[in-house]
Design an enzyme around this catalytic site. Structure first.
Site, short mmCIF file in Angstrom:
data_model
loop_
_atom_site.label_atom_id
_atom_site.label_comp_id
_atom_site.label_asym_id
_atom_site.label_seq_id
_atom_site.Cartn_x
_atom_site.Cartn_y
_atom_site.Cartn_z
N ALA A 125 0.84 -1.20 0.00
CA ALA A 125 0.00 0.00 0.00
C ALA A 125 0.88 1.25 0.00
O ALA A 125 1.39 1.67 1.03
CB ALA A 125 -0.93 0.00 1.22
N THR A 127 0.04 3.95 -2.80
CA THR A 127 -0.76 5.01 -3.43
C THR A 127 -1.81 5.59 -2.48
O THR A 127 -2.49 4.85 -1.76
CB THR A 127 -1.45 4.47 -4.68
N PRO A 129 -4.92 8.98 -2.20
CA PRO A 129 -5.75 9.83 -3.08
C PRO A 129 -4.98 10.98 -3.72
O PRO A 129 -5.27 11.36 -4.85
CB PRO A 129 -6.84 10.32 -2.13
N SER A 133 2.24 8.39 -8.39
CA SER A 133 3.63 8.23 -8.82
C SER A 133 4.59 9.04 -7.95
O SER A 133 5.77 8.70 -7.81
CB SER A 133 3.76 8.65 -10.29
N GLU A 243 9.65 -4.10 -10.11
CA GLU A 243 8.22 -3.94 -10.39
C GLU A 243 7.98 -3.59 -11.85
O GLU A 243 7.06 -4.11 -12.50
CB GLU A 243 7.63 -2.85 -9.49
N GLY A 365 4.05 3.46 -12.18
CA GLY A 365 4.63 4.69 -12.71
C GLY A 365 4.07 4.97 -14.09
O GLY A 365 4.14 4.12 -14.98
N THR A 366 3.49 6.13 -14.28
CA THR A 366 2.89 6.47 -15.56
C THR A 366 3.95 6.57 -16.66
O THR A 366 5.15 6.69 -16.39
CB THR A 366 2.16 7.82 -15.48
#
Length: 390
Positions: A125, A127, A129, A133, A243, A365-366
Site C-alpha cells: 500500500a 498510493t 488519493p 507516482s 516492479e 509509474g505512468t
C-alpha cells in the site's frame, strides 16, 4: 523471432505450469471476472504445486532458485489464458521480496512459509488519493510510541486489497523534521483500526480485487517494521526496477496474445469474398506490430538477464515499462480495429484485452514518469552513446 534460451528445467516448468493453468485457472476466469475477485483457494492450489513463490529458500518452502526467468514464464503463461487479472506475481515477486530484502530472520520465519503456501496473501500500500507516482506526497503517518507504532492514514487503488492478509504499508515516520523519512509496516488482517473500503469497480482487470484501505490508530508492533523505519523510501525505490520489469514482462506477453487472436481472426474473417488477411493494409499493420513486439521482447529478455546479473538499472527498467506498455496499447487498439464490430463485443477476447491494457500506462509509474526517468539519464553528465558502452 530470436531464440530465448530458457533452460531445460525452465521448459519443463513452463509445461507443468501451463497444465496447471488449463485445469485450475482458465475454467474459472469468467466467474472471477463476474464476481470481481479471484477465489482465495487459487493461491493455495498454486502454492501446493510450487507455482506461487519459487525463489525463496527451501526452508521456507520455495525452490531456492532466484532466476527471474521462472517468474517470466509464470507471467507469460498466465497472460496466455487471459488470467492477467489474477495478480499472483504481485504477491510472489513484487511484494514477497520486501520480506527477504529488508525483513529480519524472525519476520521471514513468521511470514514466508505461509506466503509460499498461499495461506497468506500479500499486498503493498503506497498510493494515496493525492499521492500516486509521486511517493513523496504521501500523508499517511506512523508515530513511535516506544514499544509500538501508531499508524494513521488512507491508501487507495490497492491491488489484492480485499484478499490480502498481510499488507506492506508505507507511512511517514518524521513528517515535521524529515518529510523523506518513510517506514514500511507489516499490517496484518484483523489488526484493530485497519479497515478496507469497497472492492472498486474498474474499466478492466475485472477479477483483480482493488480496494481502499483505512488506518485509524492502528497499533503496529515493533516486530512488524521492515528494516530501518526512516529508510522506507529508499527500500521502495530499490523495488521499483523489479516492479517495472514485472510489468514489462506482462505487457509484452499480453501483446503477444493480442497479436495471436487478431491474426487468427483476420485469417478467418471474409471481406469482399477474401480473407481480411489478404488485404495489404492488414498485412502491413500486422507486420509493423510483429516487428515492434519482437523488438520489445528482445529488450525485455535482455533486461531479465541484466536483472539476474544484478545489473538492471532504473533507467533501463523504465524504458522497458514505457515501451512495452505503449506497444501493448497499439496492439490492442489495432486488434479491435481489425476485428471491426466484433472487436467491441465483450464475448471476443480482444475487447477485454483492450480495456485491461489501458491501466498499463498508469500503474507502476505512468508513461510520463518513465519518460522523466529516462530523460535524466539522457541529460546526465555521465551519459555515453550506446556504442561506447562496454
Amino acid at each position: 523471432m530470436l531464440p530465448r534460451n530458457f533452460t531445460e528445467d525452465q521448459i519443463m516448468f513452463r509445461d507443468a505450469y501451463r497444465k496447471f493453468l488449463e485445469k485450475e485457472v482458465a475454467p474459472n476466469v469468467e466467474r472471477w471476472r463476474e464476481q470481481g475477485i479471484v477465489d482465495r483457494e487459487i493461491y493455495t492450489k498454486a502454492g501446493e504445486m510450487g507455482f506461487l513463490m519459487v525463489w525463496p529458500e527451501e526452508k521456507y518452502g520455495g525452490m531456492g532458485d532466484e532466476d527471474f526467468r521462472f517468474e517470466q514464464i509464470i507471467i507469460e503463461e498466465t497472460a496466455n489464458v487471459y488470467a492477467g487479472d489474477w495478480t499472483n506475481t504481485l504477491h510472489s515477486r513484487l511484494v514477497g521480496p520486501y520480506l527477504t530484502r529488508f525483513g529480519n530472520e524472525e519476520q521471514k520465519d513468521r511470514f514466508l512459509p505461509k506466503c509460499v503456501s498461499g495461506e497468506c496473501i500479500l499486498a503493498v500500500a503506497m498510493t494515496e488519493p493525492d499521492a500516486g507516482s509521486d511517493l513523496a506526497g504521501m500523508k499517511a503517518t506512523a508515530k513511535d510510541m516506544g514499544d509500538h507504532w501508531v499508524l494513521n492514514g488512507s491508501k487507495t487503488y490497492i491491488s489484492n486489497g480485499i484478499n490480502a492478509d498481510l499488507v506492506v504499508v508505507a507511512a511517514k515516520t518524521d513528517p515535521e523534521n524529515n518529510p523523506h523519512a518513510v517506514g514500511l509496516f507489516l499490517v496484518e488482517r484483523g489488526m484493530e483500526g485497519f479497515e478496507r473500503g469497497r472492492n472498486l469497480k474498474k474499466m478492466g482487470m475485472k477479477a483483480q480485487d482493488t480496494a481502499e484501505m483505512f488506518f485509524n490508530d492502528v497499533q503496529v508492533p515493533k516486530e512488524n517494521v521492515l528494516g530501518d523505519p526512516s529508510k522506507g523510501f529508499i527500500y521502495l525505490m530499490q523495488g521499483l526496477a523489479e516492479e517495472r520489469l514485472i510489468g514489462a514482462c506482462g505487457f509484452i506477453a499480453a501483446a503477444q496474445k493480442a497479436f495471436e487472436v487478431t491474426r487468427e481472426f483476420v485469417m478467418e474473417r471474409k471481406v469482399f469474398g477474401k480473407p481480411l488477411s489478404a488485404m495489404q493494409n492488414t498485412q502491413f499493420k500486422l507486420a509493423e506490430l510483429r516487428t515492434e513486439i519482437d523488438v520489445a521482447q528482445a529488450h525485455v529478455d535482455a533486461c531479465v538477464a541484466a536483472f539476474n546479473d544484478g545489473k538492471l538499472t532504473a533507467e533501463d527498467a523504465a524504458k522497458a515499462k514505457l515501451y512495452t506498455s505503449e506497444v501493448l496499447g497499439r496492439m490492442v487498439d489495432e486488434g479491435v480495429q481489425l476485428h471491426g464490430g466484433a472487436g467491441y463485443m465483450d464475448e471476443y477476447p480482444i475487447s477485454r484485452m483492450y480495456t485491461d491494457a489501458r491501466i498499463t500506462r498508469i500503474f507502476a509509474g505512468t508513461s510520463e514518469i518513465m519518460k522523466l526517468i529516462v530523460s535524466r539519464e539522457v541529460f546526465s553528465e555521465g551519459f555515453t552513446p550506446y556504442i561506447d558502452r562496454s
